[in-house]
Motif scaffolding. Structure first.
Motif, short mmCIF file in Angstrom:
data_model
loop_
_atom_site.label_atom_id
_atom_site.label_comp_id
_atom_site.label_asym_id
_atom_site.label_seq_id
_atom_site.Cartn_x
_atom_site.Cartn_y
_atom_site.Cartn_z
N ASP A 1 0.95 -0.99 -0.12
CA ASP A 1 0.04 0.05 -0.08
C ASP A 1 0.87 1.29 0.06
O ASP A 1 0.23 2.37 -0.41
CB ASP A 1 -1.17 0.09 1.17
N SER B 1 1.96 1.40 5.06
CA SER B 1 2.32 0.46 6.09
C SER B 1 3.06 -0.82 5.67
O SER B 1 3.88 -1.44 6.54
CB SER B 1 1.12 0.15 7.03
N ILE B 2 2.96 -1.22 4.42
CA ILE B 2 3.54 -2.43 3.93
C ILE B 2 4.38 -2.09 2.87
O ILE B 2 4.12 -1.51 2.04
CB ILE B 2 2.32 -3.42 3.59
N LEU C 1 -5.21 1.68 -0.69
CA LEU C 1 -5.41 0.60 0.18
C LEU C 1 -5.80 -0.78 -0.48
O LEU C 1 -5.32 -1.91 -0.05
CB LEU C 1 -6.44 0.55 1.32
N SER D 1 -3.28 -3.60 -1.51
CA SER D 1 -2.76 -4.51 -0.53
C SER D 1 -3.86 -5.29 0.10
O SER D 1 -4.43 -5.11 1.28
CB SER D 1 -1.90 -3.78 0.51
N SER E 1 -3.59 -7.68 2.03
CA SER E 1 -3.33 -8.07 3.54
C SER E 1 -3.46 -6.78 4.33
O SER E 1 -3.98 -7.28 5.65
CB SER E 1 -1.68 -8.51 3.65
N GLN E 2 -3.28 -5.73 3.91
CA GLN E 2 -3.57 -4.56 4.72
C GLN E 2 -5.22 -4.30 4.71
O GLN E 2 -5.61 -3.36 5.44
CB GLN E 2 -2.68 -3.39 4.51
N LEU F 1 -7.80 -4.12 7.78
CA LEU F 1 -7.80 -3.00 8.54
C LEU F 1 -9.11 -2.45 8.57
O LEU F 1 -9.59 -1.86 9.69
CB LEU F 1 -6.61 -1.77 8.38
N ILE G 1 -3.51 5.41 6.68
CA ILE G 1 -2.90 4.00 7.20
C ILE G 1 -1.68 4.34 8.22
O ILE G 1 -0.96 5.13 7.55
CB ILE G 1 -2.83 3.18 6.16
N VAL H 1 -1.28 -1.25 14.49
CA VAL H 1 -1.36 -0.55 13.14
C VAL H 1 -2.81 -0.18 12.89
O VAL H 1 -3.61 -0.94 13.49
CB VAL H 1 -0.93 -1.43 11.91
#
Length: 431
Positions: free
Chosen positions: A196, A199-200, A330, A333, A335-336, A339, A393, A408
């Motif tokens: 993203d 954060s990743i 976002l 990603s 995986s994120q 959130l 994020i 996070v």
């Protein structure tokens, strides 16, 4: 009528100059899109950043007085003063700040950005970025737990020393040998591979290391030193795993700075937080900050921590959302996306951010949304017309300091900052 209100005369004038605003915003978006971000060096802040002083410490967010600063940011500043050898106890370090012997200033005032507490001192090696299209430069500090989260000094000092004395010099030599690395291109590729870009950064880390590898091998450092650098990139620490985040921050900063000071523009060129206030800067309003209260971060806390432990929203890293990545991308990603409740919710969030922006980026695309471009160009008018505020994020710091990353999540910009900005815009251009 209060001086803090938009008068009917201002509104009439703003309506009359609407065409000038639209032309300015078009120019702003074109500038952002054309801007490049080339990494050209890494060297100590005192040597890289114009105007930096030996007794200066920079921090994230808009300007704030020491007495109003959040606890975790204070701890990070005290840590860094001690790491620089300017004081040997926390009490003496704090005294240097209180007496003015140490000068504090926001990173953005020096074209620098850094995550979380964002503390940057003279010895800290910063990445140097150049935008060859518009000729401007920007910087970002290679954050560590000591300066980003205010981790306990004895736990964080060895990592800080490694970054300052080993990692920084080695990377600087390799980057200079490369003659420049295109970080904008790295970002575009990483978005296609699950990052993203806030954060990743797993894909971005891999891309950057692959591009840098030939130059790491060529430079004249001994085998053990290069091995130590390689080992760092393979570690599971937050500093190593978020490494490319520092590159993304500096790249976004140099691209957004190119769009500053365009008369009549209502586009946001910076967003940043200091754990007390959330601030924005607007292209047509110069370097003024417009602030509202920093909010709580909604997300996941690591085992052993509760909401009571969490600091409020903090860091310069919202420059990523200002450029259309992070929460604005976002859906890139999966995986994120957890959130916000999954990939479909992430798609909905991106579409929400499209309602407050002016364009889609033809270069940064989201594969899980049929390759539409990320939303770029936050317009203060659209924020207030829709009531939708930017989402960010972000990592979560411990409010007392002493720890690394504790979680996070997603934060929201305060609408008060946008109201203040529009009022200032009305006063400036509605005369």
């Amino acid at each position: 009528m209060s001086s803090n209100e938009v008068t009917p005369e201002m509104l009439k004038r703003l309506s009359e100059i609407r065409h000038l605003v639209e032309e300015a915003n078009k120019k702003t978006i074109e500038t952002i899109m054309k801007a490049e971000a080339v990494l050209i060096d890494m060297k100590p802040a005192i040597k890289a950043i114009p105007g930096f002083k030996e007794n200066m410490i920079l921090h994230s967010g808009p300007p704030i007085e020491w007495k109003r600063m959040s606890k975790v940011q204070k701890v990070a500043i005290i840590n860094t003063i001690m790491a620089e050898g300017l004081a040997d106890t926390p009490e003496r370090a704090e005294k240097l700040v209180e007496t003015g012997e140490i000068i504090l200033a926001p990173n953005h005032a020096f074209k620098n950005v850094s995550g979380m507490c964002g503390v940057t001192s003279p010895s800290c090696p910063v990445f140097v970025f150049r935008n060859p299209v518009h000729g401007n430069e920007a910087y970002s500090w290679m954050q560590t737990d000591l300066t980003a989260f205010g981790i306990k000094f004895e736990k964080g000092i060895d990592e800080w020393k490694f970054v300052v004395n080993v990692l920084g010099p080695v990377l600087g030599e390799a980057i200079r040998s490369s003659k420049g690395i295109n970080i904008k291109e790295m970002m575009a590729l990483a978005l296609q591979r699950g990052d993203d870009l806030h954060s990743i950064h797993y894909a971005a880390n891999g891309i950057f290391i692959t591009w840098l590898l030939p130059y790491l091998i060529e430079i004249g450092f001994d085998k053990q030193t290069v091995k130590a650098v390689a080992k760092f990139f393979n570690e599971k620490t937050h500093t190593a795993q978020w490494f490319a985040g520092n590159l993304v921050l500096g790249a976004c900063k140099v691209m957004m700075d190119a769009a500053r000071n365009i008369k009549y523009s209502t586009v946001v060129v910076a967003m940043s937080r200091n754990g007390v206030e959330f601030g924005i800067q607007v292209s047509g309003l110069g370097d003024r900050w417009f602030t509202g209260p920093a909010g709580r971060i909604k997300g996941f806390l690591f085992p052993g921590y509760s909401e009571e432990d969490a600091a409020l929203d903090i860091g310069d890293s919202a420059i990523t959302e200002t450029r259309g990545v992070g929460a604005f991308a976002l859906a890139s990603s999966p995986s994120q996306a957890r959130l916000v409740g999954g990939l479909q919710k992430a798609v909905e969030l991106v579409n929400m951010m499209r309602q407050i922006t002016l364009a889609e980026d033809p270069y940064f695309k989201i594969p899980y949304m049929n390759y539409i471009g990320v939303p770029v160009g936050i317009d203060i008018r659209k924020v207030l017309a829709t009531g939708i505020v930017p989402r960010i994020i972000t990592g979560i710091a411990h409010k007392e300091g002493g720890y690394s990353l504790i979680g996070v999540g997603i934060s929201e910009a305060p609408i008060q900052a946008f109201k203040k900005a529009l009022l200032a815009f009305a006063k400036e251009y509605g005369k």
